[in-house]
Motif scaffolding. Structure first.
Motif, PDB file in Angstrom:
ATOM      1  N   ILE A 171     -34.663  29.058 -91.311  1.00 14.49           N
ATOM      2  CA  ILE A 171     -34.747  30.452 -91.769  1.00 14.49           C
ATOM      3  C   ILE A 171     -33.964  31.389 -90.837  1.00 14.49           C
ATOM      4  O   ILE A 171     -33.468  32.438 -91.248  1.00 14.49           O
ATOM      5  CB  ILE A 171     -36.230  30.906 -91.950  1.00 14.49           C
ATOM      6  N   CYS A 172     -33.758  30.954 -89.582  1.00 17.72           N
ATOM      7  CA  CYS A 172     -33.024  31.774 -88.613  1.00 17.72           C
ATOM      8  C   CYS A 172     -31.533  31.941 -88.960  1.00 17.72           C
ATOM      9  O   CYS A 172     -30.819  32.700 -88.313  1.00 17.72           O
ATOM     10  CB  CYS A 172     -33.155  31.173 -87.215  1.00 17.72           C
ATOM     11  N   LYS A 173     -31.074  31.242 -90.006  1.00 18.87           N
ATOM     12  CA  LYS A 173     -29.663  31.387 -90.402  1.00 18.87           C
ATOM     13  C   LYS A 173     -29.483  32.447 -91.488  1.00 18.87           C
ATOM     14  O   LYS A 173     -28.359  32.708 -91.924  1.00 18.87           O
ATOM     15  CB  LYS A 173     -29.153  30.066 -90.993  1.00 18.87           C
ATOM     16  N   TYR A 174     -30.595  32.994 -91.988  1.00 16.81           N
ATOM     17  CA  TYR A 174     -30.523  33.805 -93.211  1.00 16.81           C
ATOM     18  C   TYR A 174     -31.244  35.137 -93.110  1.00 16.81           C
ATOM     19  O   TYR A 174     -32.044  35.364 -92.211  1.00 16.81           O
ATOM     20  CB  TYR A 174     -31.168  33.013 -94.372  1.00 16.81           C
ATOM     21  N   GLY A 175     -31.015  35.975 -94.139  1.00 14.43           N
ATOM     22  CA  GLY A 175     -31.862  37.131 -94.378  1.00 14.43           C
ATOM     23  C   GLY A 175     -33.155  36.594 -94.978  1.00 14.43           C
ATOM     24  O   GLY A 175     -33.117  35.750 -95.875  1.00 14.43           O
ATOM     25  N   CYS A 176     -34.294  37.049 -94.447  1.00 12.69           N
ATOM     26  CA  CYS A 176     -35.596  36.504 -94.864  1.00 12.69           C
ATOM     27  C   CYS A 176     -36.357  37.585 -95.637  1.00 12.69           C
ATOM     28  O   CYS A 176     -36.384  38.747 -95.226  1.00 12.69           O
ATOM     29  CB  CYS A 176     -36.333  36.085 -93.595  1.00 12.69           C
ATOM     30  N   VAL A 177     -36.967  37.184 -96.752  1.00 19.62           N
ATOM     31  CA  VAL A 177     -37.663  38.136 -97.629  1.00 19.62           C
ATOM     32  C   VAL A 177     -39.164  38.058 -97.414  1.00 19.62           C
ATOM     33  O   VAL A 177     -39.747  36.976 -97.405  1.00 19.62           O
ATOM     34  CB  VAL A 177     -37.333  37.796 -99.113  1.00 19.62           C
ATOM     35  N   ASP A 178     -39.767  39.216 -97.244  1.00 15.27           N
ATOM     36  CA  ASP A 178     -41.230  39.305 -97.184  1.00 15.27           C
ATOM     37  C   ASP A 178     -41.671  39.990 -98.479  1.00 15.27           C
ATOM     38  O   ASP A 178     -41.254  41.118 -98.750  1.00 15.27           O
ATOM     39  CB  ASP A 178     -41.623  40.151 -95.959  1.00 15.27           C
ATOM     40  N   GLY A 179     -42.453  39.297 -99.291  1.00 15.61           N
ATOM     41  CA  GLY A 179     -42.847  39.914-100.564  1.00 15.61           C
ATOM     42  C   GLY A 179     -43.978  39.176-101.235  1.00 15.61           C
ATOM     43  O   GLY A 179     -44.547  38.240-100.668  1.00 15.61           O
ATOM     44  N   GLU A 180     -44.296  39.616-102.454  1.00 15.98           N
ATOM     45  CA  GLU A 180     -45.372  38.969-103.238  1.00 15.98           C
ATOM     46  C   GLU A 180     -44.734  38.216-104.387  1.00 15.98           C
ATOM     47  O   GLU A 180     -43.828  38.737-105.030  1.00 15.98           O
ATOM     48  CB  GLU A 180     -46.303  40.014-103.884  1.00 15.98           C
ATOM     49  N   LYS A 181     -45.294  37.057-104.670  1.00 15.50           N
ATOM     50  CA  LYS A 181     -44.816  36.306-105.828  1.00 15.50           C
ATOM     51  C   LYS A 181     -45.439  36.941-107.080  1.00 15.50           C
ATOM     52  O   LYS A 181     -46.658  37.096-107.150  1.00 15.50           O
ATOM     53  CB  LYS A 181     -45.246  34.843-105.700  1.00 15.50           C
ATOM     54  N   ILE A 182     -44.596  37.364-108.030  1.00 16.08           N
ATOM     55  CA  ILE A 182     -45.157  38.017-109.221  1.00 16.08           C
ATOM     56  C   ILE A 182     -44.853  37.227-110.494  1.00 16.08           C
ATOM     57  O   ILE A 182     -45.244  37.625-111.577  1.00 16.08           O
ATOM     58  CB  ILE A 182     -44.637  39.469-109.389  1.00 16.08           C
ATOM     59  N   GLY A 183     -44.162  36.142-110.372  1.00 14.16           N
ATOM     60  CA  GLY A 183     -43.849  35.312-111.543  1.00 14.16           C
ATOM     61  C   GLY A 183     -43.469  33.947-111.044  1.00 14.16           C
ATOM     62  O   GLY A 183     -43.461  33.699-109.836  1.00 14.16           O
ATOM     63  N   ASP A 184     -43.125  33.088-112.005  1.00 18.25           N
ATOM     64  CA  ASP A 184     -42.744  31.733-111.666  1.00 18.25           C
ATOM     65  C   ASP A 184     -41.687  31.675-110.567  1.00 18.25           C
ATOM     66  O   ASP A 184     -41.776  30.893-109.624  1.00 18.25           O
ATOM     67  CB  ASP A 184     -42.133  31.110-112.937  1.00 18.25           C
ATOM     68  N   ARG A 185     -40.675  32.523-110.700  1.00 14.28           N
ATOM     69  CA  ARG A 185     -39.541  32.494-109.783  1.00 14.28           C
ATOM     70  C   ARG A 185     -39.257  33.857-109.167  1.00 14.28           C
ATOM     71  O   ARG A 185     -38.256  34.017-108.474  1.00 14.28           O
ATOM     72  CB  ARG A 185     -38.284  32.029-110.546  1.00 14.28           C
ATOM     73  N   THR A 186     -40.087  34.847-109.451  1.00 14.61           N
ATOM     74  CA  THR A 186     -39.777  36.214-109.039  1.00 14.61           C
ATOM     75  C   THR A 186     -40.746  36.722-107.965  1.00 14.61           C
ATOM     76  O   THR A 186     -41.942  36.456-108.034  1.00 14.61           O
ATOM     77  CB  THR A 186     -39.833  37.152-110.264  1.00 14.61           C
ATOM     78  N   TYR A 187     -40.187  37.455-107.012  1.00 10.26           N
ATOM     79  CA  TYR A 187     -40.990  38.100-105.962  1.00 10.26           C
ATOM     80  C   TYR A 187     -40.663  39.601-105.959  1.00 10.26           C
ATOM     81  O   TYR A 187     -39.545  39.980-106.319  1.00 10.26           O
ATOM     82  CB  TYR A 187     -40.598  37.606-104.565  1.00 10.26           C
ATOM     83  N   THR A 188     -41.599  40.406-105.507  1.00  9.80           N
ATOM     84  CA  THR A 188     -41.227  41.776-105.148  1.00  9.80           C
ATOM     85  C   THR A 188     -40.800  41.706-103.681  1.00  9.80           C
ATOM     86  O   THR A 188     -41.311  40.899-102.918  1.00  9.80           O
ATOM     87  CB  THR A 188     -42.422  42.748-105.237  1.00  9.80           C
ATOM     88  N   VAL A 189     -39.854  42.565-103.306  1.00 12.80           N
ATOM     89  CA  VAL A 189     -39.422  42.589-101.901  1.00 12.80           C
ATOM     90  C   VAL A 189     -40.100  43.774-101.225  1.00 12.80           C
ATOM     91  O   VAL A 189     -39.866  44.922-101.593  1.00 12.80           O
ATOM     92  CB  VAL A 189     -37.880  42.730-101.800  1.00 12.80           C
ATOM     93  N   ASN A 190     -40.949  43.481-100.264  1.00  9.84           N
ATOM     94  CA  ASN A 190     -41.603  44.566 -99.524  1.00  9.84           C
ATOM     95  C   ASN A 190     -40.846  44.862 -98.238  1.00  9.84           C
ATOM     96  O   ASN A 190     -40.763  45.992 -97.801  1.00  9.84           O
ATOM     97  CB  ASN A 190     -43.051  44.190 -99.174  1.00  9.84           C
ATOM     98  N   ASP A 191     -40.284  43.812 -97.644  1.00  9.90           N
ATOM     99  CA  ASP A 191     -39.566  43.987 -96.390  1.00  9.90           C
ATOM    100  C   ASP A 191     -38.586  42.827 -96.228  1.00  9.90           C
ATOM    101  O   ASP A 191     -38.684  41.817 -96.952  1.00  9.90           O
ATOM    102  CB  ASP A 191     -40.570  44.005 -95.224  1.00  9.90           C
ATOM    103  N   MET A 192     -37.692  42.966 -95.288  1.00 15.39           N
ATOM    104  CA  MET A 192     -36.717  41.902 -95.028  1.00 15.39           C
ATOM    105  C   MET A 192     -36.422  41.859 -93.538  1.00 15.39           C
ATOM    106  O   MET A 192     -36.528  42.865 -92.853  1.00 15.39           O
ATOM    107  CB  MET A 192     -35.382  42.208 -95.731  1.00 15.39           C
ATOM    108  N   VAL A 193     -35.988  40.706 -93.079  1.00 15.20           N
ATOM    109  CA  VAL A 193     -35.535  40.632 -91.682  1.00 15.20           C
ATOM    110  C   VAL A 193     -34.341  39.684 -91.617  1.00 15.20           C
ATOM    111  O   VAL A 193     -34.331  38.628 -92.251  1.00 15.20           O
ATOM    112  CB  VAL A 193     -36.700  40.272 -90.711  1.00 15.20           C
ATOM    113  N   GLU A 194     -33.318  40.128 -90.895  1.00 13.86           N
ATOM    114  CA  GLU A 194     -32.084  39.340 -90.786  1.00 13.86           C
ATOM    115  C   GLU A 194     -32.214  38.296 -89.684  1.00 13.86           C
ATOM    116  O   GLU A 194     -32.519  38.633 -88.531  1.00 13.86           O
ATOM    117  CB  GLU A 194     -30.889  40.277 -90.527  1.00 13.86           C
ATOM    118  N   LYS A 195     -31.999  37.059 -90.036  1.00 18.24           N
ATOM    119  CA  LYS A 195     -31.985  35.926 -89.093  1.00 18.24           C
ATOM    120  C   LYS A 195     -33.147  35.948 -88.089  1.00 18.24           C
ATOM    121  O   LYS A 195     -32.931  36.014 -86.868  1.00 18.24           O
ATOM    122  CB  LYS A 195     -30.639  35.859 -88.372  1.00 18.24           C
ATOM    123  N   PRO A 196     -34.383  35.884 -88.592  1.00 24.11           N
ATOM    124  CA  PRO A 196     -35.535  35.888 -87.672  1.00 24.11           C
ATOM    125  C   PRO A 196     -35.665  34.553 -86.947  1.00 24.11           C
ATOM    126  O   PRO A 196     -35.224  33.519 -87.465  1.00 24.11           O
ATOM    127  CB  PRO A 196     -36.721  36.077 -88.618  1.00 24.11           C
TER     128      PRO A 196
END
Ligand code: G1P
Length: 294
Positions: A171-196
């Motif tokens: 995960i340290c190579k990517y932008g990481c998404v913090d969110g809630e899963k709201i569907g089979d494949r969909t999340y809401t994005v509440n926050d993000m962090v670059e290369k944590p």
């Protein structure tokens, strides 16, 4: 939904030095490295076109002239192929130039991905737009990855990030998404962090080089200070945008290759070759033979 504009434009940042692929990229843009016989950037442009994109803005630098030439006509070569009766080759090279309208904007200083996207502000105007990163090639035998995101945008009206779950240590190579899963494949994005660092990552959901973004991002980019690696990060501007607008992440269907990495590039080469009807049998037989000697 009403008031949702169609996604017609795409931005492809292609100004990076490609240091992960030296020495090949010393004098050649990394985007021109071929997977089988086709430059990686052509796979990306094709995905955009097959997703309904009508205009593409490539963000380049002075070392990237070969990319501009690749999407232009080459009259001498066309005449030569025509004279030689090479109709299939002629069709192929004409198709590249006719596929879509491509404009280029020079990023004069390497100030990061966010800054590269900001260079497309005048091109984009007041419309939602796509961003495709050249290091991420995605194979999908059904709906192209970008089209999957456009469909989510059209049903929600919010920016959409293309994501997949990656191994925790990566995960340290990517932008990481913090969110809630709201569907089979969909999340809401509440926050993000670059290369944590893995121990700091809120999830293992990684942004993999595909975005649909609303035009309000430009104001955020203009006010984003340099972040991770001293660069103006797209992730930081998206994070600010997510505080004001609904934003979604979509776990797209498709096999994604990191072609900016040597192993990822080799995997892409082998798998794309095996999907080609002209190579599958002979190359597959060769691979089987060589695998026995490993
Ligand atoms: C960029 C983005 C990152 C994203 C990644 C996908 O990083 O900054 O958020 O997850 O692309 O490939 P880069 O790989 O350019 O350092």
């Amino acid at each position: 939904m009403e008031n949702i504009k169609r996604v017609r434009k795409a931005v492809i940042p292609a100004a990076g030095w490609g240091t992960r692929f030296l020495p090949a990229t010393k004098a050649m843009p990394k985007e021109m490295l071929p997977i089988v016989d086709t430059p990686t950037i052509q796979y990306i442009v094709k995905e955009a076109v097959e997703s309904g994109i009508e205009q593409i803005c490539l963000i380049t630098s002075h070392t990237k002239k070969a990319i501009e030439d690749h999407f232009d006509r080459t009259f001498e070569l066309e005449a030569l192929l025509e004279k030689g009766g090479k109709t299939e080759e002629l069709r192929q090279i004409r198709e590249i130039a006719e596929m879509v309208q491509v404009v280029t904007v020079r990023q004069q200083e390497a100030k990061g991905l966010g800054h590269a996207v900001l260079c497309a502000k005048a091109f984009v105007g007041d419309e939602p737009f796509a961003v495709l990163l050249g290091d991420d090639v995605v194979f999908s035998d059904e709906k192209p990855c970008l089209k999957q995101l456009i469909d989510v945008y059209e049903s929600t009206g919010g920016s959409v990030l293309g994501v997949q779950t990656v191994a925790h240590e990566n995960i340290c190579k990517y932008g990481c998404v913090d969110g809630e899963k709201i569907g089979d494949r969909t999340y809401t994005v509440n926050d993000m962090v670059e290369k944590p660092r893995p121990e700091e990552a809120p999830t293992d959901v990684a942004v993999l080089g595909r975005y649909i973004i609303t035009p309000e991002i430009f104001e955020k980019l203009e006010n984003t200070a340099p972040g991770a690696g001293g660069e103006i990060q797209l992730t930081d501007a998206l994070r600010a945008l997510a505080k004001e607008q609904s934003m979604y992440a979509y776990d797209f269907v498709g096999r994604r290759y990191d072609v900016g990495d040597r192993l990822g590039f080799l995997q892409a080469t082998v798998e794309y070759a095996l999907r080609r009807s002209d190579l599958r049998d002979s190359f597959g037989a060769y691979l089987k033979e060589i695998a026995q000697t490993l």
